[in-house]
Structures are given as structure tokens and as C-alpha cells.
Design a protein around this motif. Structure first.
Motif, mmCIF file in Angstrom:
data_model
loop_
_atom_site.group_PDB
_atom_site.id
_atom_site.type_symbol
_atom_site.label_atom_id
_atom_site.label_comp_id
_atom_site.label_asym_id
_atom_site.label_seq_id
_atom_site.Cartn_x
_atom_site.Cartn_y
_atom_site.Cartn_z
ATOM 1 N N VAL A 1 0.827 -1.203 0.000
ATOM 2 C CA VAL A 1 0.000 0.000 0.000
ATOM 3 C C VAL A 1 0.860 1.252 0.000
ATOM 4 O O VAL A 1 0.544 2.249 -0.664
ATOM 5 C CB VAL A 1 -0.969 -0.019 1.203
ATOM 6 C CG1 VAL A 1 -1.655 1.318 1.361
ATOM 7 C CG2 VAL A 1 -1.999 -1.124 1.029
ATOM 8 N N GLU A 2 1.972 1.233 0.745
ATOM 9 C CA GLU A 2 2.812 2.422 0.789
ATOM 10 C C GLU A 2 3.434 2.737 -0.572
ATOM 11 O O GLU A 2 3.714 3.890 -0.879
ATOM 12 C CB GLU A 2 3.897 2.293 1.866
ATOM 13 C CG GLU A 2 4.837 1.137 1.678
ATOM 14 C CD GLU A 2 4.434 -0.088 2.492
ATOM 15 O OE1 GLU A 2 5.335 -0.793 2.969
ATOM 16 O OE2 GLU A 2 3.219 -0.330 2.633
ATOM 17 N N ASP A 3 3.644 1.710 -1.401
ATOM 18 C CA ASP A 3 4.131 1.950 -2.757
ATOM 19 C C ASP A 3 3.098 2.729 -3.564
ATOM 20 O O ASP A 3 3.433 3.637 -4.322
ATOM 21 C CB ASP A 3 4.430 0.630 -3.467
ATOM 22 C CG ASP A 3 5.738 0.009 -3.023
ATOM 23 O OD1 ASP A 3 6.471 0.662 -2.262
ATOM 24 O OD2 ASP A 3 6.028 -1.120 -3.449
ATOM 25 N N ILE A 4 1.849 2.356 -3.408
ATOM 26 C CA ILE A 4 0.784 3.009 -4.168
ATOM 27 C C ILE A 4 0.734 4.493 -3.822
ATOM 28 O O ILE A 4 0.716 5.358 -4.714
ATOM 29 C CB ILE A 4 -0.575 2.348 -3.862
ATOM 30 C CG1 ILE A 4 -0.537 0.865 -4.249
ATOM 31 C CG2 ILE A 4 -1.699 3.071 -4.601
ATOM 32 C CD1 ILE A 4 -1.721 0.086 -3.737
ATOM 33 N N ARG A 5 0.745 4.792 -2.533
ATOM 34 C CA ARG A 5 0.663 6.189 -2.111
ATOM 35 C C ARG A 5 1.918 6.961 -2.510
ATOM 36 O O ARG A 5 1.860 8.122 -2.880
ATOM 37 C CB ARG A 5 0.460 6.280 -0.603
ATOM 38 C CG ARG A 5 0.199 7.694 -0.112
ATOM 39 C CD ARG A 5 0.027 7.724 1.379
ATOM 40 N NE ARG A 5 -1.061 6.886 1.836
ATOM 41 C CZ ARG A 5 -2.344 7.232 1.745
ATOM 42 N NH1 ARG A 5 -2.676 8.382 1.203
ATOM 43 N NH2 ARG A 5 -3.285 6.429 2.201
ATOM 44 N N LEU B 1 -13.491 4.869 -1.663
ATOM 45 C CA LEU B 1 -14.276 3.638 -1.739
ATOM 46 C C LEU B 1 -14.177 2.798 -0.472
ATOM 47 O O LEU B 1 -14.800 1.739 -0.376
ATOM 48 C CB LEU B 1 -13.808 2.802 -2.935
ATOM 49 C CG LEU B 1 -13.949 3.443 -4.322
ATOM 50 C CD1 LEU B 1 -13.435 2.500 -5.389
ATOM 51 C CD2 LEU B 1 -15.397 3.828 -4.604
ATOM 52 N N ALA B 2 -13.388 3.250 0.497
ATOM 53 C CA ALA B 2 -13.203 2.479 1.724
ATOM 54 C C ALA B 2 -14.520 2.343 2.488
ATOM 55 O O ALA B 2 -15.319 3.272 2.549
ATOM 56 C CB ALA B 2 -12.151 3.146 2.609
ATOM 57 N N THR B 3 -14.744 1.159 3.045
ATOM 58 C CA THR B 3 -15.895 0.944 3.919
ATOM 59 C C THR B 3 -15.387 0.694 5.335
ATOM 60 O O THR B 3 -14.343 0.057 5.529
ATOM 61 C CB THR B 3 -16.735 -0.259 3.443
ATOM 62 O OG1 THR B 3 -15.893 -1.426 3.387
ATOM 63 C CG2 THR B 3 -17.306 0.002 2.060
ATOM 64 N N PRO B 4 -16.107 1.186 6.347
ATOM 65 C CA PRO B 4 -15.602 1.134 7.723
ATOM 66 C C PRO B 4 -15.324 -0.274 8.231
ATOM 67 O O PRO B 4 -14.446 -0.474 9.062
ATOM 68 C CB PRO B 4 -16.719 1.806 8.529
ATOM 69 C CG PRO B 4 -17.473 2.629 7.537
ATOM 70 C CD PRO B 4 -17.391 1.890 6.240
ATOM 71 N N THR C 1 -5.751 1.778 7.167
ATOM 72 C CA THR C 1 -5.901 3.060 6.483
ATOM 73 C C THR C 1 -7.039 2.963 5.478
ATOM 74 O O THR C 1 -7.472 1.862 5.100
ATOM 75 C CB THR C 1 -4.610 3.459 5.744
ATOM 76 O OG1 THR C 1 -4.389 2.525 4.660
ATOM 77 C CG2 THR C 1 -3.406 3.444 6.681
ATOM 78 N N ASP C 2 -7.510 4.131 5.007
ATOM 79 C CA ASP C 2 -8.564 4.130 3.986
ATOM 80 C C ASP C 2 -8.099 3.428 2.718
ATOM 81 O O ASP C 2 -8.894 2.762 2.035
ATOM 82 C CB ASP C 2 -8.984 5.560 3.664
ATOM 83 C CG ASP C 2 -9.926 6.147 4.709
ATOM 84 O OD1 ASP C 2 -10.468 5.362 5.511
ATOM 85 O OD2 ASP C 2 -10.106 7.376 4.714
ATOM 86 N N LEU C 3 -6.821 3.568 2.387
ATOM 87 C CA LEU C 3 -6.318 2.925 1.179
ATOM 88 C C LEU C 3 -6.365 1.406 1.310
ATOM 89 O O LEU C 3 -6.805 0.703 0.382
ATOM 90 C CB LEU C 3 -4.886 3.397 0.912
ATOM 91 C CG LEU C 3 -4.312 3.150 -0.497
ATOM 92 C CD1 LEU C 3 -5.231 3.691 -1.569
ATOM 93 C CD2 LEU C 3 -2.927 3.782 -0.609
#
Length: 240
Positions: free
Chosen positions: A187-191, A217-220, A226-228
Motif C-alpha cells: 500500500v505504501e508503494d501506491i501512495r 471507496l473504503a468501507t468502515p 488506512t482508507d487505502l
């Protein structure tokens, strides 16, 4: 100036076991695009089609480039590097394999080393390099012939956080005038990298947009910190 782009038109690939990628219709332009998905989602299949290693079952994939440069540079997840060679000698050999004229090889090698931050290591043996330096040398191998399309398969896998940050900065700088596609699970690569994110699930594109749009698009109740992370998990669950 003409801008390079990878164009997919109804691109699909079907295997005997039942897996099918696509059909995909999209264009990927200059910049860094992250290709995200679980194992078996179709990332490797897409790379093999884009690299012309495999032929599509139907549809087409092509690189449109108005510049006079080689088509493809590719860094596999586990590149094979000669441990006894120096960085410079290895890249001179790669430049020869890529058909770069003898008079231009030194300049091409120096440029590739500079772009990945390894100029000071040009005389170092590959065996003496850290993991992060080896990955950067792998990228130098993929760009020494100045390709219009650069495919990087899990380039930061197995690196420590400091090495990943340095390598992400290197990759981000390459997206200025090349079509760069990065396959990643991190995920950190994406950000840290992506101007565009394409999420694959079971051979289908389930998201294509920027990081901010993906986070929305994150759902709780989805797993993740993280949201990502939650948005990617939400997409996988919805399409699974």
C-alpha cells in the motif's frame, strides 16, 4: 512532442484452467501507474501480454510512441545479476545486448547509473551491493536503452523501509517521460508512487483512477489500518 502510451483494445487472455483476463480497453500514458491485485488477479498475465511474451486470445495491446526509442524495459521480481561483475561492466554488456552502438554505450551506462543514483558505485562488484542498490541496478539494466515502456514487477518487495523509500523516489523520477507500470502488493508503494491506480480482481478491472478516488471507496468494516487498505480490501470482497 508526441507522448508514448500503451493502448489495450478488447484485450483478453484465456487459459485452459478457466482463468480469463479481460477484455480490457484502456490507455496507459506517461507517468507511474500501479497495477494492484491479489495473487492470481491477472497482473503477471497483463505484464506478459504488454511485453509481447504471450499472445492475447483476442484483442490487441500496442505501444504508440512518437519518439525514436526502444519499446520495452522489464524488471522481473527476482532479477538475475552477475555477482562478480562491476555495475559498469554489467550495464555495458546489457547495452551491447540491446544493440546500443559502441560509441554510445558509455554515455548510456553513465546516464542509467545517474538516473538510479548509483554513479558512485559504478566500479563496485554486484556482490557488494545492498539489497536496495541491487534493485536500483536492476532498474538501470531495464532503462539503459531508454525504453518508452517500463514494466517493474514488485520492485520494492523484500526491502527495508529506508530502501523502499529510496527506490520509490527513483521510480517516481522515471515517470517524467516514460510509461511506467509497477506491479505491487504494498500500500505504501501506491501512495508513494502512483499517479494512477488500476486494481485487478479475477482478471477484471474493478478500479481505475487516482489514489484519492480509491480511498473514497473504503468501507468502515473492511480490514485494514488506512482508507487505502480498506478500499482495496472492499474491492476484493465485492468482486470475490
Amino acid at each position: 512532442m508526441s507522448v508514448s502510451r500503451l493502448v489495450c483494445e478488447e484485450l483478453s487472455k484465456t487459459y485452459g484452467g478457466g482463468f480469463r483476463l479481460g477484455p480490457l480497453t484502456m490507455e496507459i500514458s506517461v507517468g507511474v501507474t500501479c497495477l494492484v491485485g491479489a495473487n492470481g488477479a491477472g497482473k503477471s498475465t497483463f505484464f506478459r501480454l504488454a511485453a509481447k511474451v504471450d499472445k492475447p486470445t483476442s484483442g490487441t495491446v500496442r505501444l504508440d510512441s512518437g519518439v525514436n526509442r526502444a519499446a520495452l524495459g522489464y524488471l522481473p521480481q527476482e532479477p538475475t545479476l552477475p555477482p562478480a561483475a562491476t555495475c559498469e561492466d554489467f550495464l555495458v554488456y546489457v547495452a551491447w545486448l540491446q544493440g546500443i552502438p559502441a560509441a554510445a554505450r558509455g554515455r548510456a551506462v553513465s546516464s542509467a547509473l545517474s538516473r538510479v543514483g548509483l554513479t558512485d558505485q559504478r566500479a563496485s562488484r554486484v556482490r557488494s551491493l545492498s539489497g536496495g542498490m541491487r534493485r536500483r541496478l536492476g532498474i538501470a539494466h531495464a532503462i539503459v536503452h531508454d525504453p518508452a515502456l517500463l514494466l517493474l514487477d514488485e520492485p520494492t518487495a523484500g526491502l527495508d523501509p529506508r530502501q523502499r523509500i529510496g527506490l520509490r523516489e527513483t521510480i517516481a523520477n522515471l515517470g517524467g517521460d516514460q510509461v511506467v507500470i509497477v506491479s505491487t502488493h504494498l500500500v505504501e508503494d501506491i501512495r508513494g508512487l502512483a499517479s494512477r491506480v488500476i486494481v485487478l480482481s479475477e482478471g477484471t478491472v474493478v478500479f481505475d483512477g487516482d489514489v484519492a478516488g480509491l480511498e473514497r471507496l473504503a468501507t468502515p468494516d473492511a480490514p485494514g489500518d488506512t482508507d487505502l487498505e480498506r478500499s482495496i480490501a472492499s474491492l476484493m470482497e465485492a468482486s470475490g
